[in-house]
Design a protein around this motif. Sequence first.
Motif, PDB file in Angstrom:
ATOM      1  N   LEU A 109       0.859  -1.189   0.000  1.00  0.00           N
ATOM      2  CA  LEU A 109       0.000   0.000   0.000  1.00  0.00           C
ATOM      3  C   LEU A 109       0.894   1.237   0.000  1.00  0.00           C
ATOM      4  O   LEU A 109       1.954   1.229   0.613  1.00  0.00           O
ATOM      5  N   PHE A 110       0.458   2.299  -0.694  1.00  0.00           N
ATOM      6  CA  PHE A 110       1.265   3.506  -0.745  1.00  0.00           C
ATOM      7  C   PHE A 110       1.138   4.221   0.592  1.00  0.00           C
ATOM      8  O   PHE A 110       0.066   4.723   0.934  1.00  0.00           O
ATOM      9  N   PRO A 111       2.217   4.272   1.389  1.00  0.00           N
ATOM     10  CA  PRO A 111       2.083   4.738   2.770  1.00  0.00           C
ATOM     11  C   PRO A 111       1.720   6.214   2.877  1.00  0.00           C
ATOM     12  O   PRO A 111       1.210   6.641   3.897  1.00  0.00           O
ATOM     13  N   HIS A 112       2.004   6.996   1.818  1.00  0.00           N
ATOM     14  CA  HIS A 112       1.769   8.436   1.927  1.00  0.00           C
ATOM     15  C   HIS A 112       0.391   8.832   1.430  1.00  0.00           C
ATOM     16  O   HIS A 112       0.053  10.003   1.443  1.00  0.00           O
ATOM     17  N   LEU A 113      -0.400   7.867   0.970  1.00  0.00           N
ATOM     18  CA  LEU A 113      -1.733   8.178   0.452  1.00  0.00           C
ATOM     19  C   LEU A 113      -2.793   7.601   1.390  1.00  0.00           C
ATOM     20  O   LEU A 113      -2.568   6.583   2.040  1.00  0.00           O
ATOM     21  N   PHE A 121      -6.008   5.209  -7.021  1.00  0.00           N
ATOM     22  CA  PHE A 121      -4.771   5.429  -7.770  1.00  0.00           C
ATOM     23  C   PHE A 121      -4.852   4.916  -9.216  1.00  0.00           C
ATOM     24  O   PHE A 121      -4.533   5.631 -10.160  1.00  0.00           O
ATOM     25  N   PRO A 154      -2.648   4.075   5.474  1.00  0.00           N
ATOM     26  CA  PRO A 154      -2.491   2.638   5.713  1.00  0.00           C
ATOM     27  C   PRO A 154      -1.848   2.314   7.062  1.00  0.00           C
ATOM     28  O   PRO A 154      -2.192   1.322   7.682  1.00  0.00           O
TER      29      PRO A 154
ATOM     30  N   LEU B 196       6.227  -1.282  -3.977  1.00  0.00           N
ATOM     31  CA  LEU B 196       5.327  -0.142  -4.165  1.00  0.00           C
ATOM     32  C   LEU B 196       5.294   0.277  -5.630  1.00  0.00           C
ATOM     33  O   LEU B 196       4.241   0.566  -6.182  1.00  0.00           O
ATOM     34  N   TYR B 297       4.448  13.922   4.332  1.00  0.00           N
ATOM     35  CA  TYR B 297       4.342  12.587   4.901  1.00  0.00           C
ATOM     36  C   TYR B 297       5.737  12.119   5.254  1.00  0.00           C
ATOM     37  O   TYR B 297       6.653  12.231   4.457  1.00  0.00           O
TER      38      TYR B 297
END
Lengths: 387, 305, 293
Positions: A109-113, A121, A154, B196, B297
């Motif tokens: 999972l994209f951690p910053h989204l 996405f 996430p 990713l 982030y």
Amino acid sequence: MSTVTPMTTAESDTGAAVRPGSQLGELELRGISRAYGAHTALHPLDLTIRGGEFVALLGPSGCGKTTALNSLAGLLPLTAGEIVLDGRRIDTLPPEKRGFGMVFQNYALFPHLTVRANVAFGLKMRGVGKAETVRRVDAVLALVHLTEQAHKHPGQLSGGQQQRVAIARAIVMEPPLVLMDEPLSNLDAALRLEMRSEIRRIHQEFGLTTLYVTHDQEEALSLADRLVVLHEGRVSQIGTPADLYENPANTHVAAFMGYRNLLPLTVTGADARGATASGRGLTVRGAGSGAGKLTPGQSVMVAVRPEDLRIAETDEQALGEAVAEVVEYHGRVLHVEAVTREGDRLHLTSSGQVRPGDVLSVAVDTERALFFPQAAVPDPASQEVPA
Amino acid sequence: MTVALPPTAHRPALRHRLAERGVDRTLLLVLPGALAVVALFCYPFLYGLQLSFQPTSGATQGGFSFGAYHAFFSEPFARKSIWQTFSLAVPASLINVGVSVPISYRMRRDFRGKRLLLALLVVPITLGTVLTAEGILEFYGPAGWFNHTLNLLGLASSPVQLTMNYTGVLLSLIISGFPFAYLLTHSYLSGIHPSLEKAASTLGADWWQRFRHITFPLLLPGLMTTFCLSFVMAFAVFPSAMMVGDPDGKTHVISIEAYEAALEHFDYAQGCADAMIMTVLMLVVIVAVTTLRSRLYSGSTGGKG
Amino acid sequence: MSVVLDRPATAAPGAESGARRRRIAIRPGAWLTWGALAFFFLNLLGVIGTVLLNSFGRSWFRSWLPGGWTTHWYSDAWTEFSLGQVLGTTVEVTFLVVLISLVLAVPASYALARRAFPGRKLLLGLFVLPILVPPIAYGIPLATVLYKFHLAGSVTGVVLANLVPSIPFVVFTMTPFIEQIDPRIEAAARMCGAGTRTVLTRILVPLLLPGMLAAGILVLVRTFGMFELTFLTSGPTSQTLIVTLFSAVNSAGIRSTQSIDAMAVIYTGTMAVLLLIALRFVNPTQLVARSSD
């Protein structure tokens, strides 16, 4: 070859089928293989997946199942073979052009989204309009029961929720094929059972076609319509769960399917109804496996499940005697590990009382003992059934 | 108030209460190191701070004045050193970080010879500023190979002046600073889990979209840290500014100003004041970048959320 | 009965790999990045090469190569700059700094890695500052203080000054290293009946040794190359190689550039050897990484 009819429609009791049939007609893998230098990770694999099917690739780690999945996704170039999707060759396309959905083992999972942005996405990449994106993301989030968590990142979710986001992200594109790489291996036992039925439910409600990689035979048997068992980069057997469970093609598949008792014996007699094998103080009467004819003097591996091996009735022909060593309580039955005079370990079940040290006469029903002919030299890598 | 019971009656012993908060004898291990830093860093720094506020005349003891600071800011030559330091440090760190990003992005996967390449990049760090400066003087000098080559290629008819000026110092900052920025960027980039990008590609993102939406946002906090550290290095530029630059003119940076005050004119108060100004300026930049960074982030960049 | 597809591979693996589709698509982007790197290395090679050639050249004016070769610049440099004494001081300073910073900082990093206590952040901040603040900025006040205590100009003063960045550096190298050693290992040793001394000598020291080695080598390399602090605090008898080199360049005109270059080559050669040793134990990125916050 026996296959189950693919499930192309959602089961009636779920009622709210989100979409009808699958996006996929037929996906054909023609002799795909992959080598790393001199090492062949995947030998030529032929497989046809029909729309709506749930196919599991099953095997121990290092058997080539993840290689097969990554090649199909386009993350690994093929060494040979072709992939044909509804008559169109896709094996030369990069992953972003194939349009498959993929659920990664670590979810990726994209951690910053946020959850919503993660799921959206793929739609954003394809230039889907804003209103349409919102509608589709909402529908998928509702399907995986994550509407409440949509605004979170996430990192704030539990393992099961992250898993659901990964699935939602893979299916929101309505892909012709969803690839899942051991998606449950990072979850604890209870959650794994729960997510297993979730995955099956989502597969049916969304009308997906799924290729699922796992090393857990129980997971594969309970989820899949069809299983592909891999061993050292080669296909050992393709069949329905029932096929594999009842008639494993060779000792590898048998061992994988829970045949814990594997006894190397020699055939002493064979006839139309079955064969007898003995050795190491044991004599077993059983069914031959496959088309191979058994002849006296031949070495065989006799495979019996623990739940089919039991204490002999008084008037019954026992296959031998063994001394109970370990007795485990498993609800209604006892699991017993017993040692024969020759030192072989037998795993059996008993509904009656057994104590460690008891001498047991052990028996098996003729049709429950499978015989696998062995090559002259017992080489574990080449135990095959003559086709 | 209720009757005061003896505190020991139902409160656990002090030792236990401290242990609960992680204070026990193990902490004594911190003392030697911490005391050494306090004695060798904090004390001299505070001493210097106090010294910088002493009247510049030096005769009167214990006074308080902004004389040294006033002297720095009223002297145009000294004041200009701030601008000269920034005009060297900012472009140098921007170039170093900016060039590191595409190169390390292209080299993020393993390939044959990668370790060798990384080891080669360490070479300029080993050279040290002095050899680099010496090499720059000779290589980029009017009679050096670089000008020879330019002449040979017909790019310049007369030798280009690349040393003893701003360009020389910038070159030396790039030669010693780029490997540093590259290696840091590379380690931040390899901290981003490859799955990713794979996930993004199965979702239909091409390489630019993957970089733009996934890799770059995850890399940005690391890039800001890299920028900070590169900036600190470039900001303190001293030997190369003396050797390949024009220390009395265009590359009269603040560290030279401070050095000359303290160890050439033996005006310790002025030297310390210059050092304090330098520290404050640098901290301002670091705090600004860090504040900017904290709004991004900054969490795990692994595969799991 | 299921069909068994357990058939041999249709072709030998060697033949298959020949048919592998390898897209060697070299895009302009790739050219640009590789070109930039190549240009950088070419310039680097030029910078090093000029110095190296010059140190062996008899004389070198406006030509591609020096006219004639000689090694006498090295012997010149050795006597002219009394390099024997300088190298001796350099080794003395470097080893003292490595030893003292390890002794002071390893226990501190153990406590920082194992305990969460009030004021831990403050302590970490204390250790970050000497790494963040440029050496020139704290070197000048430090030199002032050392002059006050009559320590400036001596080997002691140089060692003390070099400890300032080295102690925090060891702390930040060792703390993550200690954190990844499972504390349950120590607990297990105690359960097996080991006392504090045994835990220390039999368990912790062997486990920490690789980390201490790495940290020690990194401090060695950094101290060897530390110019500013040594320059500010050293006297004529306590100069390290790099300071002697700088002074020689800055008072140029009296000395020939060739013997300065010879000294620079000696410096770089020593540094390269140290680094080759260091790279056997640590990863290249560790050489530059300071603290990540």
